[in-house]
Design an enzyme around this catalytic site. Structure first.
Site, PDB file in Angstrom:
ATOM      1  N   HIS A  42       0.812  -1.221   0.000  1.00 51.90           N
ATOM      2  CA  HIS A  42       0.000   0.000   0.000  1.00 51.90           C
ATOM      3  C   HIS A  42       0.847   1.273   0.000  1.00 51.90           C
ATOM      4  O   HIS A  42       0.525   2.220   0.714  1.00 51.90           O
ATOM      5  CB  HIS A  42      -0.933   0.033   1.221  1.00 51.90           C
ATOM      6  CG  HIS A  42      -2.143  -0.845   1.058  1.00 51.90           C
ATOM      7  ND1 HIS A  42      -3.333  -0.382   0.579  1.00 51.90           N
ATOM      8  CD2 HIS A  42      -2.330  -2.156   1.321  1.00 51.90           C
ATOM      9  CE1 HIS A  42      -4.224  -1.371   0.556  1.00 51.90           C
ATOM     10  NE2 HIS A  42      -3.633  -2.460   1.002  1.00 51.90           N
ATOM     11  N   ALA A 149      -7.772 -12.887  -5.393  1.00 49.98           N
ATOM     12  CA  ALA A 149      -7.031 -13.444  -4.260  1.00 49.98           C
ATOM     13  C   ALA A 149      -5.798 -12.625  -3.900  1.00 49.98           C
ATOM     14  O   ALA A 149      -4.957 -13.062  -3.135  1.00 49.98           O
ATOM     15  CB  ALA A 149      -6.624 -14.884  -4.575  1.00 49.98           C
ATOM     16  N   GLY A 150      -5.666 -11.443  -4.482  1.00 53.14           N
ATOM     17  CA  GLY A 150      -4.513 -10.610  -4.137  1.00 53.14           C
ATOM     18  C   GLY A 150      -3.289 -10.876  -5.002  1.00 53.14           C
ATOM     19  O   GLY A 150      -2.206 -10.398  -4.710  1.00 53.14           O
ATOM     20  N   SER A 153      -5.418 -10.863 -10.533  1.00 57.10           N
ATOM     21  CA  SER A 153      -6.120 -11.400 -11.705  1.00 57.10           C
ATOM     22  C   SER A 153      -6.762 -10.257 -12.497  1.00 57.10           C
ATOM     23  O   SER A 153      -6.790 -10.289 -13.725  1.00 57.10           O
ATOM     24  CB  SER A 153      -7.179 -12.416 -11.270  1.00 57.10           C
ATOM     25  OG  SER A 153      -8.084 -11.822 -10.349  1.00 57.10           O
ATOM     26  N   SER A 154      -7.242  -9.221 -11.807  1.00 61.30           N
ATOM     27  CA  SER A 154      -7.947  -8.170 -12.546  1.00 61.30           C
ATOM     28  C   SER A 154      -6.983  -7.350 -13.399  1.00 61.30           C
ATOM     29  O   SER A 154      -7.282  -7.048 -14.550  1.00 61.30           O
ATOM     30  CB  SER A 154      -8.761  -7.279 -11.613  1.00 61.30           C
ATOM     31  OG  SER A 154      -7.999  -6.918 -10.496  1.00 61.30           O
ATOM     32  N   GLU A 186      -9.103   1.039 -13.413  1.00 58.99           N
ATOM     33  CA  GLU A 186      -9.429   0.940 -11.981  1.00 58.99           C
ATOM     34  C   GLU A 186      -9.862   2.307 -11.442  1.00 58.99           C
ATOM     35  O   GLU A 186     -10.885   2.431 -10.791  1.00 58.99           O
ATOM     36  CB  GLU A 186      -8.199   0.475 -11.177  1.00 58.99           C
ATOM     37  CG  GLU A 186      -7.643  -0.874 -11.599  1.00 58.99           C
ATOM     38  CD  GLU A 186      -8.436  -2.052 -11.039  1.00 58.99           C
ATOM     39  OE1 GLU A 186      -9.226  -1.857 -10.100  1.00 58.99           O
ATOM     40  OE2 GLU A 186      -8.256  -3.171 -11.566  1.00 58.99           O
ATOM     41  N   ASP A 198       0.326  -3.200  -9.927  1.00 58.29           N
ATOM     42  CA  ASP A 198      -0.110  -4.484 -10.487  1.00 58.29           C
ATOM     43  C   ASP A 198       0.020  -4.495 -12.011  1.00 58.29           C
ATOM     44  O   ASP A 198       0.541  -5.443 -12.604  1.00 58.29           O
ATOM     45  CB  ASP A 198      -1.569  -4.763 -10.105  1.00 58.29           C
ATOM     46  CG  ASP A 198      -1.797  -4.698  -8.607  1.00 58.29           C
ATOM     47  OD1 ASP A 198      -0.798  -4.679  -7.860  1.00 58.29           O
ATOM     48  OD2 ASP A 198      -2.965  -4.662  -8.191  1.00 58.29           O
TER      49      ASP A 198
HETATM   50  C1  GLA Z   1      -3.829  -3.685  -4.800  1.00 62.16           C
HETATM   51  C2  GLA Z   1      -3.745  -2.451  -5.683  1.00 62.16           C
HETATM   52  C3  GLA Z   1      -2.297  -1.963  -5.792  1.00 62.16           C
HETATM   53  C4  GLA Z   1      -1.639  -1.804  -4.421  1.00 62.16           C
HETATM   54  C5  GLA Z   1      -1.874  -3.060  -3.588  1.00 62.16           C
HETATM   55  C6  GLA Z   1      -1.379  -2.883  -2.168  1.00 62.16           C
HETATM   56  O1  GLA Z   1      -3.197  -4.760  -5.401  1.00 62.16           O
HETATM   57  O2  GLA Z   1      -4.260  -2.717  -6.959  1.00 62.16           O
HETATM   58  O3  GLA Z   1      -2.246  -0.764  -6.530  1.00 62.16           O
HETATM   59  O4  GLA Z   1      -2.094  -0.651  -3.782  1.00 62.16           O
HETATM   60  O5  GLA Z   1      -3.246  -3.425  -3.532  1.00 62.16           O
HETATM   61  O6  GLA Z   1       0.008  -2.837  -2.123  1.00 62.16           O
END
Ligand code: GLA
Length: 412
Positions: A42, A149-150, A153-154, A186, A198
């Site tokens: 973050h 799931a972090g 994928s998006s 986004e 990402d």
């Molecule tokens: C998501 C967001 C990223 C980043 C992370 C946290 O994946 O898409 O831009 O802020 O959370 O590190």
């Protein structure tokens, strides 16, 4: 159809399903990987430094120009969740240029929950608004990235469709421009205030390397991942979409903290510009939770730079400790962890051969990524399984991933 042996099974499935559904061969095949982020939680939307890597799990899009003015997308792995236009049975159609801008407005799309269709529709919207063309496509979408799931994928769906539309629209974008446009899907279409990490990682990934990315200059340096190590990802199975999580509160809080600190530090642009000494001097002017948020960002930026140095010097113990500290700070100062992720991370920390582990991506649900000695994969995985099962009565989905190359497009 005879496939080149270099195409993975998933890619071959995308192509054969395309032929079955549309009665002809696809013209392009786009692959875009997910990502892990070992440090830099973050901080991308505060212009900080991050350390992600593209993984060997991807989204695939097989596509060809459509004959009419409608884009039709068949999503092989997804249950249709009732997209806002004509979608049924994992298949969706939407009209692209010229009808799209009036049909799909961000206001319409903002309403959670999102469906998979919002991502390609958002790409088409962003391209159109950037004055580029998004001609109607027939497409098949598939992949092996766990969804929501972090592990991004998006972002991978956005990047794969950008590549397909770039080929169809016959324009050429630099990878950095593509990352910026995908981020706009986004920010401007879905209403999520996320950073660029990402999409950047999916486009710029390099085999065997993490990317030390400066989110202000958008320059990155590859940092080799030490041999004999592995990344173990454990998925809690808990899902929360960024659009309906507390995610958007965090960029807002960072902006508020910056505005208050600016009274003492004129010229301050974002929290990335705040040094630890400045923070100690002025932290008291920040109300809670802003003081904790600011401290996380300032310390996390320092951890990323220290972590990249440690990795370059093969100091895996220091690197691993920083990963653990990143999780603790995400949990205690930034409030983006949940008990399921803490359980997985703590189990990994106490297992033999684990250098460090932390929640992946935004947190609030999803995965924990553990950086482990290759020989310890089974032991760390068992430790996470057992601790999770004791507390939640079920096992997480666990997989090992390799750091791979970024997205690419194949002309078939
Ligand atoms: C998501 C967001 C990223 C980043 C992370 C946290 O994946 O898409 O831009 O802020 O959370 O590190």
């Amino acid at each position: 159809m005879a496939f080149s042996p270099i195409l993975s099974k998933t890619a071959q499935r995308a192509c054969s399903s395309f032929a079955q559904r549309f009665g002809r061969e696809p013209k392009w095949l786009a692959r875009a990987p997910g990502r892990v982020n070992l440090l830099g939680a973050h901080v991308d939307y505060s212009d900080g430094w991050v350390l992600p890597g593209a993984i060997d799990r991807s989204v695939w899009v097989a596509a060809a120009p459509a004959s009419g003015d409608t884009t039709t997308i068949l999503a092989l792995d997804l249950e249709d969740e009732g997209g806002f236009l004509d979608s049924a049975g994992g298949q969706a159609r939407f009209a692209t240029v010229p009808a799209l801008p009036s049909l799909l407005t961000p206001e319409k799309a903002h309403r959670p929950p999102l469906t998979w269709l919002d991502y390609p529709a958002g790409v088409s919207w962003v391209l159109t608004h950037a004055g580029l063309s998004a001609p109607p496509l027939d497409a098949v979408l598939t992949g092996d990235i766990p969804i929501g799931a972090g592990v991004s994928s998006s972002a991978a769906v956005e990047v794969a469709f950008l590549l397909a539309w770039q080929a169809a629209g016959e324009f050429e974008l630099e990878r950095l421009q593509m990352a910026r446009l995908a981020r706009r899907v986004e920010n401007d279409y879905l209403g999520v205030g996320s950073g660029i990490m990402d999409q950047y990682a999916s486009l710029h990934g390099r085999d065997g390397h993490l990317l030390l990315l400066d989110c202000r200059t958008l320059e990155s340096q590859p940092v080799p991942v030490a041999g004999g190590t592995a990344l173990l990802v454990a998925d809690s199975g808990i899902r929360r979409q960024l659009v309906d999580s507390d995610y958007n509160d965090r960029p807002r809080e960072c902006a508020e903290a910056t505005a208050l600190l600016r009274h003492r530090l004129p010229g301050l642009r974002t929290l990335r510009d705040v040094g630890l000494e400045d923070l100690e001097q002025f932290e008291a002017i920040l109300p809670e939770p802003l003081a904790r948020r600011a401290r996380h960002v300032v310390e996390e930026c320092a951890r990323v730079l220290a972590g990249a140095n440690a990795l370059r010097q093969d100091d895996l113990v220091t690197f691993g400790n920083l990963i653990r500290a990143s999780h603790e700070s995400s949990r205690d100062l930034y409030d983006v962890s949940i008990p399921a992720l803490d359980t997985l991370a703590e189990a990994a920390w106490s297992a033999e051969g684990c250098y460090g582990a932390r929640l992946s991506g935004a947190g609030f649900g999803g995965c924990v990524t553990a950086f482990v000695d290759e020989a310890a994969i089974d032991g760390v995985s068992t430790a996470m399984d057992e601790a999770f099962e004791r507390r939640f009565g079920r096992r997480p989905e666990t997989f090992v991933c390799r750091i791979g190359d970024g997205a690419r497009l194949v002309h078939l």
